[in-house]
Scaffold this active site. Structure first.
Site, short mmCIF file in Angstrom:
data_model
loop_
_atom_site.label_atom_id
_atom_site.label_comp_id
_atom_site.label_asym_id
_atom_site.label_seq_id
_atom_site.Cartn_x
_atom_site.Cartn_y
_atom_site.Cartn_z
N LYS A 57 0.84 -1.20 0.00
CA LYS A 57 0.00 0.00 0.00
C LYS A 57 0.88 1.25 0.00
CE LYS A 57 -0.27 -0.64 4.95
NZ LYS A 57 -0.92 -1.38 6.02
N TYR A 274 14.06 30.35 9.73
CA TYR A 274 12.82 31.05 10.06
C TYR A 274 12.62 31.20 11.56
CZ TYR A 274 10.77 30.78 5.35
OH TYR A 274 10.50 30.93 4.04
C1 LIG Z 1 -0.16 -2.20 6.67
C2 LIG Z 1 -0.78 -3.48 7.09
C3 LIG Z 1 -0.01 -4.64 7.21
C4 LIG Z 1 1.51 -4.62 7.13
O1 LIG Z 1 2.02 -4.14 8.36
P1 LIG Z 1 3.58 -4.02 8.66
O2 LIG Z 1 3.64 -3.61 10.07
O3 LIG Z 1 4.12 -2.99 7.74
O4 LIG Z 1 4.18 -5.37 8.40
C5 LIG Z 1 -0.67 -5.82 7.47
N1 LIG Z 1 -2.02 -5.85 7.62
C6 LIG Z 1 -2.79 -4.75 7.53
C7 LIG Z 1 -4.26 -4.84 7.74
C8 LIG Z 1 -2.19 -3.53 7.29
O5 LIG Z 1 -2.95 -2.41 7.24
#
Ligand SMILES: *Cc1c(COP(=O)(O)O)cnc(C)c1O
Length: 381
Positions: A57, A274
């Site tokens: 993702k 800044y």
């Molecule tokens: C993002 C996600 C994962 C992967 O998690 P990691 O900690 O990056 O291994 C697995 N399951 C779900 C539902 C997620 O949203």
């Protein structure tokens, strides 16, 4: 029309999709594809026989799903998880024979896209189950879906009772996977892990022939009880530590390098950046680098961040701005670093977890925020 030099350069820039690669001021992200494949194989070896699926993702955690997913497929990964249907459609163009699960569920009107691109919706409530069943009936097709049951995270997912009701009346389509997600897998000593495992176990009588998935990266490290049939692994593939604290067993994947634009002498008592939040306590030499919050280093790094210049650790000084940041290089030998050099914001000796943790961020956050302004260079698998 006569094209000026500037116009013809612009035309060239627009013709090249990664236009930042033309800019000599740009920073560079090196992504080691071989290390991603190695991390996949390593996690597969630790998964107690479960299939390791890849969480890709957010464009493979910012590293470029189009490049990363085929490498994982080649290494033997058969299942991929994205958040949105749009991510799934993009992924389908580089993966023709892998399962692509869409975690954010099935919203009304998206059904046909799921079918067309062979995406597997992860159904998060009974309404989504009914929607998918109705679509399958309308199409006269048995299109599979996953069911997400919440076991205590209270983010997405249906209750155990809702899943049981599904099972007893028959969902109306093939269930490919029964899954849940751990809230505290990064902390092996947290009692919440065993509690979620027990709640997931209560679903054992349901859908007896269906594959199960509970563990993410951290979950793989919790032992065989958490493995089930599939682990959904993200951060560990990209070189982040699967657990909080302790040594990181994964190979580093990402190196982030920012360009030095100017070296300046800052006399004692002058301020940097800044709002003049930093006052030089002594005469200083400061390297101004082209990486700010517009590149993914938010202002919470002000006074906290560090970089490596020629392997030496140097602190951020002054407020991080949009395109720029300043480093205190007073302690380095004269002439180091030089204008045009690259300094490491993440690199050998400054891992992604440490870099993020300095500002109270997590590795996931830093990686997914890396902006398009960095040139991405892929080291071959
Ligand atoms: C993002 C996600 C994962 C992967 O998690 P990691 O900690 O990056 O291994 C697995 N399951 C779900 C539902 C997620 O949203």
């Amino acid at each position: 029309m006569v094209q000026t030099g500037f116009r013809s350069l612009l035309a060239k820039v627009h013709a090249i999709p990664f236009q930042t690669s033309l800019c000599s001021t740009s920073g560079v992200i090196e992504i080691d594809l071989a290390a991603i494949a190695d991390n996949f194989r390593r996690m597969s070896g630790w998964a107690h026989g479960a299939e390791v699926a890849a969480a890709v993702k957010a464009d493979a955690y910012g590293l470029g799903g189009g490049r990363v997913a085929p490498v994982l497929r080649e290494a033997g990964c058969r299942s991929f998880f994205v958040a949105t249907p749009g991510e799934g459609i993009a992924l389908r163009s580089v993966l023709d024979d892998a399962a692509i699960y869409v975690l954010n569920g099935l919203m009304a009107g998206d059904e046909a896209a799921f079918e067309e691109y062979e995406l597997v919706p992860v159904l998060n409530d009974p309404g989504q189950v009914d929607r998918w069943a109705a679509y399958c009936a309308r199409r006269g097709a048995a299109l599979s879906a996953a069911l997400h049951v919440d076991t205590g995270m209270n983010r997405l997912g249906m209750t155990g009772e809702e899943a049981a009701a599904m099972d007893s009346r028959g969902p109306g389509f093939p269930v490919a996977l029964l899954m849940s997600h751990l809230a505290c897998a990064r902390h092996p000593d947290d009692a919440k892990n065993a509690d979620q495992l027990a709640r997931f176990r209560q679903l054992d009588p349901l859908f007896p022939a269906v594959a199960r998935s509970l563990a993410n990266s951290g979950g793989v490290m919790l032992g065989a009880d958490y493995a089930f049939d599939m682990a959904r692994v993200g951060i560990a593939l990209y070189g982040g530590a699967p657990l909080d604290g302790g040594p990181n067993p994964m190979d580093p994947v990402v190196r982030v390098r920012a360009r030095v634009l100017q070296i300046r002498q800052v006399p004692r008592g002058e301020t940097v950046g800044y709002d003049a939040t930093f006052t030089a306590p002594r005469d200083m030499r400061v390297a101004v680098v082209a990486a700010g919050y517009g590149d993914g280093w938010p202002t919470v790094f002000t006074g906290k961040g560090a970089a490596l210049a020629g392997g030496a650790r140097v602190p951020f000084v002054g407020r991080v701005s949009m395109d720029l940041n300043a480093l205190d290089v007073t302690g380095l030998p004269e002439g180091q670093p030089a204008v045009g050099d690259l300094v490491d914001l993440i690199g050998p000796g400054l891992g992604v977890d440490e870099a993020a943790g300095r500002a109270g961020l997590i590795a996931y956050e830093l990686l997914t925020a890396l902006s398009r302004r960095f040139e991405r260079r892929y080291l071959p698998a």
